[in-house]
Design an enzyme around this catalytic site. Sequence first.
Site, PDB file in Angstrom:
ATOM      1  N   TYR A  41       0.817  -1.214   0.000  1.00 11.55           N
ATOM      2  CA  TYR A  41       0.000   0.000   0.000  1.00 11.55           C
ATOM      3  C   TYR A  41       0.855   1.270   0.000  1.00 11.55           C
ATOM      4  O   TYR A  41       0.680   2.155  -0.842  1.00 11.55           O
ATOM      5  CB  TYR A  41      -0.917  -0.029   1.224  1.00 11.55           C
ATOM      6  N   ASP A  51      -3.599   9.714   2.142  1.00 11.88           N
ATOM      7  CA  ASP A  51      -3.566   8.382   2.755  1.00 11.88           C
ATOM      8  C   ASP A  51      -4.599   8.378   3.860  1.00 11.88           C
ATOM      9  O   ASP A  51      -4.303   8.577   5.032  1.00 11.88           O
ATOM     10  CB  ASP A  51      -2.164   8.107   3.315  1.00 11.88           C
TER      11      ASP A  51
HETATM   12  N1  AAT Z   1      -0.946   4.245   6.040  1.00 14.50           N
HETATM   13  C1  AAT Z   1      -1.924   3.506   6.772  1.00 14.50           C
HETATM   14  C2  AAT Z   1      -3.215   3.548   6.161  1.00 14.50           C
HETATM   15  C3  AAT Z   1      -4.231   4.367   6.435  1.00 14.50           C
HETATM   16  S1  AAT Z   1      -4.051   5.497   7.645  1.00 14.50           S
HETATM   17  C4  AAT Z   1      -5.288   6.701   7.518  1.00 14.50           C
HETATM   18  C5  AAT Z   1      -4.997   7.878   8.474  1.00 14.50           C
HETATM   19  O1  AAT Z   1      -5.859   8.956   8.127  1.00 14.50           O
HETATM   20  C6  AAT Z   1      -5.229   7.603   9.962  1.00 14.50           C
HETATM   21  O2  AAT Z   1      -4.049   7.806  10.666  1.00 14.50           O
HETATM   22  C7  AAT Z   1      -6.310   8.632  10.368  1.00 14.50           C
HETATM   23  O3  AAT Z   1      -6.174   9.119  11.685  1.00 14.50           O
HETATM   24  C8  AAT Z   1      -6.083   9.713   9.323  1.00 14.50           C
HETATM   25  N2  AAT Z   1      -7.220  10.622   9.096  1.00 14.50           N
HETATM   26  C9  AAT Z   1      -8.536  10.322   9.093  1.00 14.50           C
HETATM   27  N3  AAT Z   1      -9.273  11.412   8.866  1.00 14.50           N
HETATM   28  C10 AAT Z   1      -8.415  12.454   8.708  1.00 14.50           C
HETATM   29  C11 AAT Z   1      -8.579  13.844   8.445  1.00 14.50           C
HETATM   30  N4  AAT Z   1      -9.798  14.387   8.307  1.00 14.50           N
HETATM   31  N5  AAT Z   1      -7.458  14.623   8.339  1.00 14.50           N
HETATM   32  C12 AAT Z   1      -6.222  14.080   8.484  1.00 14.50           C
HETATM   33  N6  AAT Z   1      -6.018  12.759   8.733  1.00 14.50           N
HETATM   34  C13 AAT Z   1      -7.095  11.958   8.842  1.00 14.50           C
HETATM   35  C14 AAT Z   1      -5.460   4.183   5.598  1.00 14.50           C
HETATM   36  C15 AAT Z   1      -6.039   2.814   5.722  1.00 14.50           C
HETATM   37  C16 AAT Z   1      -7.119   2.490   4.728  1.00 14.50           C
HETATM   38  C17 AAT Z   1      -8.031   1.385   5.241  1.00 14.50           C
HETATM   39  C18 AAT Z   1      -8.804   0.733   4.156  1.00 14.50           C
HETATM   40  N7  AAT Z   1      -9.882  -0.109   4.667  1.00 14.50           N
END
Ligand code: AAT
EC number: 2.5.1.16
Length: 289
Positions: free
Chosen positions: A64, A159
């Site tokens: 990923y 992400d």
């Molecule tokens: N790299 C690991 C995969 C991820 S992490 C997604 C991140 O987005 C999380 O740490 C979460 O806290 C952050 N996040 C969520 N909403 C916001 C926002 N509004 N602003 C900033 N950051 C945010 C993704 C996994 C995908 C799963 C698929 N099923």
Amino acid sequence: VIPGWFSEISPMWPGEAHSLKIEKILFQGKSDYQNVMVFQSSTYGKVLVLDGVIQLTERDECAYQEMITHLPLCSIPNPKKVLVIGGGDGGVLREVARHSSVEQIDICEIDKMVVDVSKQFFPRVAIGYEDPRVTLNVGDGVAFLRAVPAGTYDAIIVDSSDPIGPAQELFEKPFFQSVANALRPGGVVCTQAESIWLHMHIIEDIVSNCHQIFKGSVNYAWTTVPTYPSGVIGFMLCSTEGPPVDFKHPVNPIAENDGSKDPLKFYNSEIHTAAFCLPSFAKKVIESM
Ligand code: AAT
């Protein structure tokens, strides 16, 4: 629910639940935004879970993180300024840092607990924070982007977690509008865009919004990640009006020996091009829009 196993249950994938055997629960906490859990699994290494949804496992995170980063960054010459929204674990930062042309890496993650927990339990992922080009902003990605001056970034990587919870707005049209505004002409965005097996309705909405907003190119790519729902995940790749970007043919191949401690495990130029080939059922929907 099987005792001793973690099952990923969500209305976003009704009627199914991928399960991993738990060896030991290492952390459980509640942040201002979500429940955070880390466990040692018996066959996928440590696992980071937010609100019951797997964000990464040590065994397959490379697929990923490498794809969401190198698909956009290898598609333009000399990326210099890069913004990451979400990605608090630091894995995307680690991948961006492989690009020697990059001078500035900004990240906006909403949840400080994700950052702290990753540094504590996932050092080979959170190593991304050690690069001196990185600046961490803790806050909502939507608000952060609204304040970015027009034309600032060469590339933006979103992400983001799934659209139930704090990431909901990251899938909506106004957000894509501020992404486009924050990019330079011919700049690129790559966003987490869910699964062709489970979420064609969500993908249709994203593609339709992106066609309205991004006047360069609009493409969908996908890859395999065994511990994500349905075992695959996709990416929306778009460019703004300006120097044309042909995502399918990378112009900025990443050096095999990029100087970092761990070599690439998943990404290469062949898989880059292949990622844009779609099964017929998805192609019919996505390419007819
Ligand atoms: N790299 C690991 C995969 C991820 S992490 C997604 C991140 O987005 C999380 O740490 C979460 O806290 C952050 N996040 C969520 N909403 C916001 C926002 N509004 N602003 C900033 N950051 C945010 C993704 C996994 C995908 C799963 C698929 N099923």
